[in-house]
Design a protein around this motif. Structure first.
Motif, PDB file in Angstrom:
ATOM      1  N   VAL A   1      -0.506   0.243  -2.384  1.00 27.14           N
ATOM      2  CA  VAL A   1       1.241   0.086  -1.855  1.00 27.14           C
ATOM      3  C   VAL A   1       1.609  -1.202  -2.331  1.00 27.14           C
ATOM      4  O   VAL A   1       1.294  -2.329  -2.441  1.00 27.14           O
ATOM      5  CB  VAL A   1       1.229   0.115  -0.420  1.00 27.14           C
ATOM      6  CG1 VAL A   1       0.176  -0.842   0.289  1.00 27.14           C
ATOM      7  CG2 VAL A   1       2.635   0.288   0.201  1.00 27.14           C
ATOM      8  N   LEU A   2       3.224  -1.236  -2.707  1.00 28.48           N
ATOM      9  CA  LEU A   2       3.620  -2.231  -3.278  1.00 28.48           C
ATOM     10  C   LEU A   2       4.546  -3.084  -2.020  1.00 28.48           C
ATOM     11  O   LEU A   2       5.459  -2.051  -1.420  1.00 28.48           O
ATOM     12  CB  LEU A   2       4.329  -2.268  -4.719  1.00 28.48           C
ATOM     13  CG  LEU A   2       5.234  -3.388  -5.044  1.00 28.48           C
ATOM     14  CD1 LEU A   2       4.453  -4.495  -5.787  1.00 28.48           C
ATOM     15  CD2 LEU A   2       6.293  -2.637  -5.938  1.00 28.48           C
ATOM     16  N   LEU A   3       4.640  -4.078  -1.717  1.00 33.09           N
ATOM     17  CA  LEU A   3       5.611  -4.742  -0.732  1.00 33.09           C
ATOM     18  C   LEU A   3       6.131  -5.999  -1.158  1.00 33.09           C
ATOM     19  O   LEU A   3       5.587  -6.808  -2.015  1.00 33.09           O
ATOM     20  CB  LEU A   3       4.853  -5.179   0.513  1.00 33.09           C
ATOM     21  CG  LEU A   3       4.074  -3.765   1.008  1.00 33.09           C
ATOM     22  CD1 LEU A   3       2.370  -4.143   0.937  1.00 33.09           C
ATOM     23  CD2 LEU A   3       3.982  -4.053   2.786  1.00 33.09           C
ATOM     24  N   ASN A   4       7.536  -6.313  -0.599  1.00 36.57           N
ATOM     25  CA  ASN A   4       8.127  -7.559  -0.714  1.00 36.57           C
ATOM     26  C   ASN A   4       7.399  -8.437   0.376  1.00 36.57           C
ATOM     27  O   ASN A   4       6.962  -7.949   1.227  1.00 36.57           O
ATOM     28  CB  ASN A   4       9.477  -7.513  -0.457  1.00 36.57           C
ATOM     29  CG  ASN A   4      10.286  -6.815  -1.679  1.00 36.57           C
ATOM     30  OD1 ASN A   4       9.625  -6.594  -3.029  1.00 36.57           O
ATOM     31  ND2 ASN A   4      11.506  -6.191  -1.375  1.00 36.57           N
TER      32      ASN A   4
ATOM     33  N   MET B   1       3.649   2.018   8.157  1.00 38.74           N
ATOM     34  CA  MET B   1       2.385   2.266   7.467  1.00 38.74           C
ATOM     35  C   MET B   1       1.616   3.346   7.641  1.00 38.74           C
ATOM     36  O   MET B   1       1.162   4.292   6.645  1.00 38.74           O
ATOM     37  CB  MET B   1       1.609   0.918   7.432  1.00 38.74           C
ATOM     38  CG  MET B   1       0.883   0.652   6.254  1.00 38.74           C
ATOM     39  SD  MET B   1       1.598   0.512   4.668  1.00 38.74           S
ATOM     40  CE  MET B   1       2.844  -0.777   4.989  1.00 38.74           C
ATOM     41  N   GLN B   2       1.561   3.661   8.947  1.00 41.60           N
ATOM     42  CA  GLN B   2       0.786   5.056   9.263  1.00 41.60           C
ATOM     43  C   GLN B   2       1.325   6.148   8.623  1.00 41.60           C
ATOM     44  O   GLN B   2       0.901   7.186   8.110  1.00 41.60           O
ATOM     45  CB  GLN B   2       0.643   5.241  10.808  1.00 41.60           C
ATOM     46  CG  GLN B   2       0.087   6.610  11.412  1.00 41.60           C
ATOM     47  CD  GLN B   2      -1.474   6.445  10.910  1.00 41.60           C
ATOM     48  OE1 GLN B   2      -2.170   5.544  10.640  1.00 41.60           O
ATOM     49  NE2 GLN B   2      -1.785   7.537  10.388  1.00 41.60           N
ATOM     50  N   ASN B   3       2.878   6.271   8.736  1.00 44.33           N
ATOM     51  CA  ASN B   3       3.669   7.471   8.245  1.00 44.33           C
ATOM     52  C   ASN B   3       3.467   7.521   6.748  1.00 44.33           C
ATOM     53  O   ASN B   3       3.342   8.548   6.254  1.00 44.33           O
ATOM     54  CB  ASN B   3       5.068   7.204   8.662  1.00 44.33           C
ATOM     55  CG  ASN B   3       5.341   7.271  10.129  1.00 44.33           C
ATOM     56  OD1 ASN B   3       4.451   7.847  10.893  1.00 44.33           O
ATOM     57  ND2 ASN B   3       6.612   6.677  10.475  1.00 44.33           N
ATOM     58  N   LEU B   4       3.418   6.536   6.135  1.00 46.29           N
ATOM     59  CA  LEU B   4       3.280   6.313   4.593  1.00 46.29           C
ATOM     60  C   LEU B   4       1.833   7.006   4.330  1.00 46.29           C
ATOM     61  O   LEU B   4       1.811   7.790   3.265  1.00 46.29           O
ATOM     62  CB  LEU B   4       3.211   5.070   4.189  1.00 46.29           C
ATOM     63  CG  LEU B   4       3.404   4.958   2.709  1.00 46.29           C
ATOM     64  CD1 LEU B   4       4.607   5.559   2.169  1.00 46.29           C
ATOM     65  CD2 LEU B   4       3.634   3.267   2.081  1.00 46.29           C
TER      66      LEU B   4
ATOM     67  N   SER C   1       5.123  10.139  -4.603  1.00 51.84           N
ATOM     68  CA  SER C   1       5.664   8.899  -4.710  1.00 51.84           C
ATOM     69  C   SER C   1       6.642   8.689  -3.406  1.00 51.84           C
ATOM     70  O   SER C   1       7.476   9.407  -3.324  1.00 51.84           O
ATOM     71  CB  SER C   1       6.079   8.361  -6.134  1.00 51.84           C
ATOM     72  OG  SER C   1       4.937   8.403  -7.005  1.00 51.84           O
ATOM     73  N   TYR C   2       6.973   7.482  -2.946  1.00 50.74           N
ATOM     74  CA  TYR C   2       7.732   7.271  -1.975  1.00 50.74           C
ATOM     75  C   TYR C   2       8.251   5.881  -1.965  1.00 50.74           C
ATOM     76  O   TYR C   2       7.645   4.988  -2.478  1.00 50.74           O
ATOM     77  CB  TYR C   2       7.144   7.377  -0.461  1.00 50.74           C
ATOM     78  CG  TYR C   2       6.749   8.805  -0.198  1.00 50.74           C
ATOM     79  CD1 TYR C   2       7.557   9.773   0.268  1.00 50.74           C
ATOM     80  CD2 TYR C   2       5.515   9.268  -0.600  1.00 50.74           C
ATOM     81  CE1 TYR C   2       7.089  11.139   0.605  1.00 50.74           C
ATOM     82  CE2 TYR C   2       4.769  10.669  -0.418  1.00 50.74           C
ATOM     83  CZ  TYR C   2       5.812  11.403   0.233  1.00 50.74           C
ATOM     84  OH  TYR C   2       5.649  13.014   0.589  1.00 50.74           O
ATOM     85  N   LEU C   3       9.323   5.751  -1.695  1.00 49.91           N
ATOM     86  CA  LEU C   3      10.167   4.374  -1.268  1.00 49.91           C
ATOM     87  C   LEU C   3      10.387   4.714   0.001  1.00 49.91           C
ATOM     88  O   LEU C   3      10.719   5.461   0.731  1.00 49.91           O
ATOM     89  CB  LEU C   3      11.416   4.199  -2.055  1.00 49.91           C
ATOM     90  CG  LEU C   3      11.346   4.009  -3.492  1.00 49.91           C
ATOM     91  CD1 LEU C   3      12.749   3.803  -3.848  1.00 49.91           C
ATOM     92  CD2 LEU C   3      10.332   2.992  -4.085  1.00 49.91           C
TER      93      LEU C   3
ATOM     94  N   THR D   1       6.835   0.233  -1.427  1.00 50.74           N
ATOM     95  CA  THR D   1       6.811   1.559  -2.497  1.00 50.74           C
ATOM     96  C   THR D   1       5.540   1.888  -2.449  1.00 50.74           C
ATOM     97  O   THR D   1       4.511   1.081  -2.513  1.00 50.74           O
ATOM     98  CB  THR D   1       7.461   0.752  -3.707  1.00 50.74           C
ATOM     99  OG1 THR D   1       8.842   0.395  -3.529  1.00 50.74           O
ATOM    100  CG2 THR D   1       7.296   1.789  -4.775  1.00 50.74           C
ATOM    101  N   TYR D   2       5.287   3.271  -2.900  1.00 52.49           N
ATOM    102  CA  TYR D   2       4.011   3.885  -3.062  1.00 52.49           C
ATOM    103  C   TYR D   2       4.460   4.571  -4.343  1.00 52.49           C
ATOM    104  O   TYR D   2       5.080   5.647  -4.134  1.00 52.49           O
ATOM    105  CB  TYR D   2       3.541   4.685  -2.129  1.00 52.49           C
ATOM    106  CG  TYR D   2       2.154   5.504  -2.432  1.00 52.49           C
ATOM    107  CD1 TYR D   2       0.991   4.759  -2.811  1.00 52.49           C
ATOM    108  CD2 TYR D   2       2.453   6.893  -2.779  1.00 52.49           C
ATOM    109  CE1 TYR D   2      -0.058   5.403  -3.209  1.00 52.49           C
ATOM    110  CE2 TYR D   2       1.202   7.526  -3.353  1.00 52.49           C
ATOM    111  CZ  TYR D   2       0.159   6.838  -3.485  1.00 52.49           C
ATOM    112  OH  TYR D   2      -0.918   7.647  -4.036  1.00 52.49           O
ATOM    113  N   LEU D   3       4.031   4.444  -5.357  1.00 56.38           N
ATOM    114  CA  LEU D   3       3.967   5.111  -6.854  1.00 56.38           C
ATOM    115  C   LEU D   3       2.663   5.722  -7.138  1.00 56.38           C
ATOM    116  O   LEU D   3       1.508   4.797  -7.218  1.00 56.38           O
ATOM    117  CB  LEU D   3       4.676   4.174  -7.701  1.00 56.38           C
ATOM    118  CG  LEU D   3       6.102   3.627  -7.790  1.00 56.38           C
ATOM    119  CD1 LEU D   3       6.286   2.953  -8.643  1.00 56.38           C
ATOM    120  CD2 LEU D   3       6.962   4.779  -7.177  1.00 56.38           C
ATOM    121  N   ARG D   4       2.732   6.998  -7.696  1.00 58.47           N
ATOM    122  CA  ARG D   4       1.402   7.444  -7.913  1.00 58.47           C
ATOM    123  C   ARG D   4       1.603   8.125  -9.175  1.00 58.47           C
ATOM    124  O   ARG D   4       2.407   8.847  -9.923  1.00 58.47           O
ATOM    125  CB  ARG D   4       1.225   8.868  -7.049  1.00 58.47           C
ATOM    126  CG  ARG D   4      -0.042   9.575  -7.145  1.00 58.47           C
ATOM    127  CD  ARG D   4       0.055  10.904  -6.250  1.00 58.47           C
ATOM    128  NE  ARG D   4      -1.140  11.784  -6.727  1.00 58.47           N
ATOM    129  CZ  ARG D   4      -2.326  11.615  -6.341  1.00 58.47           C
ATOM    130  NH1 ARG D   4      -2.646  10.670  -5.361  1.00 58.47           N
ATOM    131  NH2 ARG D   4      -3.252  12.330  -6.461  1.00 58.47           N
TER     132      ARG D   4
END
Length: 209
Positions: A115-118, A128-131, A140-142, A185-188
């Motif tokens: 997972v990518l974070l600022n 974070m649990q939801n993600l 993938s999600y923002l 961001t989560y990119l797959r």
């Protein structure tokens, strides 16, 4: 009968972008990264995010650092080194390039469990649990805040008629936007590869904003 092996993806690693100078906060960030601003007697801004990541099973953190790098390393060594596997990537162009360059520098550490974070965000741990529950469907999600009242400075997000994110930009019209991207961001798979290729192309073409 055919047997199929199912790959279960989980989040085990985080890349945190922490290279920026934080000029807009003036003297508050003259000597420290923005993520080290104290919020109470025991915690700086970054601590809240790291606590949420630890709570939800993240084992490794890659920090992309730049401005006041020694201060960030000192804080991590003091408070978090024994709770994560921690690595640092130095962005030597932190005063010239935007976050896209920091994200690009971490490309070799980025996989489907990342997972990518600022670094300068605060969010409730439940996000974070939801993600984690969402990524099991292999998309993938923002993470978007669709409740707050938008202002011009927000990183706004626009959806297609099918409900997919099609644009993300501060210059989007408020009335056309769903909400604000909060910096998670989560990119797959293919989408992550395309994103990294886009970063590289923008950097080569000096499109750094």
């Amino acid at each position: 009968m055919h047997l199929y092996r199912v790959s279960i993806i989980s989040m085990k690693k985080a890349i945190i972008l922490a290279a920026g100078i934080g000029k807009r906060l003036g003297n508050l960030t003259k000597d420290i990264p923005k993520c080290l601003l104290p919020l109470d007697s025991d915690n700086v801004l970054l601590d809240y995010s790291l606590e949420a990541l630890k709570e939800h099973g993240i084992a490794e953190i890659i920090f992309v650092n730049g401005f006041a790098e020694s201060k960030l390393k000192e804080h991590i060594d003091k408070k978090w080194r024994n709770k994560f596997k921690c690595n640092f990537i130095f962005n030597e162009k932190y005063s010239e390039y935007n976050n896209i360059y920091s994200a690009y520098l971490a490309k070799d550490a980025w996989d489907d469990e990342t997972v990518l974070l600022n670094s300068d965000i605060i969010y409730v741990s439940q996000i974070m649990q939801n993600l984690k529950s969402k990524i099991r469907n292999q998309k993938s999600y923002l993470v978007i805040d669709d409740r707050k009242k938008l202002v011009a400075e927000d990183m706004k997000v626009k959806l297609s008629s099918e409900g997919r994110i099609i644009q993300i930009n501060k210059n989007l019209k408020i009335e056309d936007s769903l909400g604000e991207y909060i910096g998670i961001t989560y990119l797959r798979g293919v989408e992550r590869v395309k994103f990294l290729e886009s970063l590289e192309n923008n950097i080569k073409n000096k499109k750094l904003d």
